[in-house]
Design a protein around this motif. Structure first.
Motif: not given
Length: 446
Positions: A311-335
């Motif tokens: 649950a924590v990873v699913a809800l915080g996926s956007g914040l986690i992926l922002k650390l890698f860059g904006g494109s990762y947060a946009t493209e990889a979050r649903p995955l």
């Protein structure tokens, strides 16, 4: 073997302790690996990351293939003290040879299944380096099993987590001019240092010396178990090689980079259930009479940890992926959200796989992993045109199918064990139980 005394003594039940250190090892690996991929994502393009991750996935698969199931055999059937060094020496030599051969075959065949990676084959120094990295990765996997079998998994946290992680983290910036080769070289440097550290600690802590004598090593006697474990590893890891290639060729190098980053984050989550499963396997191998208790206990541990973590990873996926860059947060979050939900299926599959191996249902274990590989790869190939999210659902579906098949087999085995125990009770005579008798009784109690 006599129970060790003094400072070498170990409590009879270490499943919580072993689980903690194995999870700590994985958390340290993943934590430093997380930072590693953040650095890589900042200094390398998504296309370079995509090419490198395909090669690193291949190295992971080749390293497991080269183990020939010996990692499980060293835990489940350790040789007597006098022959233990010989067992370890033969295993290291076999794994090193096999990994070099398999790595060379993979490089030679790149034009057939990895057209975008053929630059590795075309440059002899790169090809040779790839083969050496495969060997280091394989031996590192084997030495991990030595520490787990010796019930001192804290050394895996030190070697794989701290030493290997810090080595990898120090290299990407220095090798940035090499492009995707720099990423792979950074990972390879970590494997090489980890192998040297493991051999040193085995020497200091376990008294390991290279010994090429073959008598009493038990490797030949447990060949069937090793082969079944090897086939299982092949089937279990096949999707980790094939699915990234499907993403690379159907969705492009950038999508492969997004997929790999999301998968690495999900791997941290999945490592919780895998670590507890390894502790179950080590403790059940040490004392087969407690298999039933350990099965129930580890199932409760996994359930208690995985649900809130997913649950924590699913809800915080956007914040986690922002650390890698904006494109990762946009493209990889649903995955990543799909991977988080699918982690519950992975937990069921991991626990049931270790349970099958511990109860020596090796044929069913092979069937179970065949289901996983077939379902996940087939669905990934069919669903890839729909986008990355559907690749995640294919992975979850494969693990769910595998877990349900294994669970059905375990329940059937439990019923047969209960019937066998009840049938033998009237004729039972007092006396020490054999290992097989202990296993049947423990399985029936489970």
């Amino acid at each position: 073997m006599a129970r060790p005394k003094g400072r070498h003594a170990r409590p009879a039940d270490q499943v919580y302790r072993s689980s903690f250190f194995l999870m700590a090892s994985t958390a340290t690996i993943a934590g430093l690996g997380f930072v590693f991929w953040i650095v890589v994502a900042r200094y390398y393009s998504p296309e370079q990351v995509g090419l490198a991750t395909s090669l690193i996935s291949a190295i992971s698969l080749i390293s497991y293939l080269s183990l020939f199931g010996l990692n499980s055999t060293l835990i489940r059937f350790p040789a007597p003290t006098a022959a233990r060094n010989g067992q370890l020496t033969q295993s290291i030599a076999l794994v090193t040879t096999a990994s070099c051969l398999v790595g060379a075959v993979y490089v030679a065949g790149l034009p057939l299944y990895g057209e975008k990676l053929v630059f590795v084959r075309d440059q002899l120094p790169l090809a040779a380096a790839f083969v050496v990295i495969c060997a280091c990765a394989a031996v590192n996997q084997l030495t991990d099993s030595v520490f787990i079998g010796a019930r001192i998994p804290q050394y895996n946290a030190l070697v794989d987590g701290v030493i290997q992680g810090l080595t990898k983290l120090a290299l990407p910036v220095a090798l940035v001019g090499l492009g995707s080769v720099g990423i792979v070289g950074s990972a390879g440097g970590g494997f090489a240092v980890a192998v040297l550290a493991s051999l040193f600690l085995m020497h200091r802590r376990l008294g390991f010396r290279f010994d090429f004598r073959t008598r009493g090593t038990r490797l030949r006697e447990q060949l069937r178990f090793s082969v079944a474990s090897y086939v299982t590893s092949l089937l279990n890891l096949m999707p980790q090689l094939v699915v990234p290639l499907i993403v690379l060729h159907q969705l492009g190098a950038a999508a492969a980079g997004y997929y790999y980053v999301a998968f690495q984050i999900a791997s941290l989550l999945n490592a919780v259930s895998f670590s507890v499963g390894e502790a179950l396997f080590a403790e059940g191998s040490h004392d087969p009479s407690r298999i039933g208790v350990l099965l129930r206990r580890t199932a409760a541990i996994i359930a208690g940890l995985m649900v809130p973590a997913a649950a924590v990873v699913a809800l915080g996926s956007g914040l986690i992926l922002k650390l890698f860059g904006g494109s990762y947060a946009t493209e990889a979050r649903p995955l990543l959200m799909v991977f988080a939900v699918g982690a519950l299926a992975v937990a069921l599959s991991s626990w049931s796989n270790f349970a099958l191996k511990l109860t020596r249902q090796m044929r069913q274990l092979v069937v179970n992993n065949l289901v996983f590989a077939t379902v996940s790869i087939s669905l990934a190939f069919l669903w890839a045109p729909r986008g990355l999210v559907w690749i995640g659902w294919a992975w979850a579906a494969g693990n769910l199918a595998s877990g349900l098949v294994a669970l059905a087999a375990l329940l059937g085995h439990r019923r047969r064990s209960i019937a066998a125990v009840r049938h033998s009770e009237p004729d039972a005579e007092p006396g020490p139980e054999s290992e097989s008798g202990n296993v049947r009784t423990a399985e029936a109690q489970a």
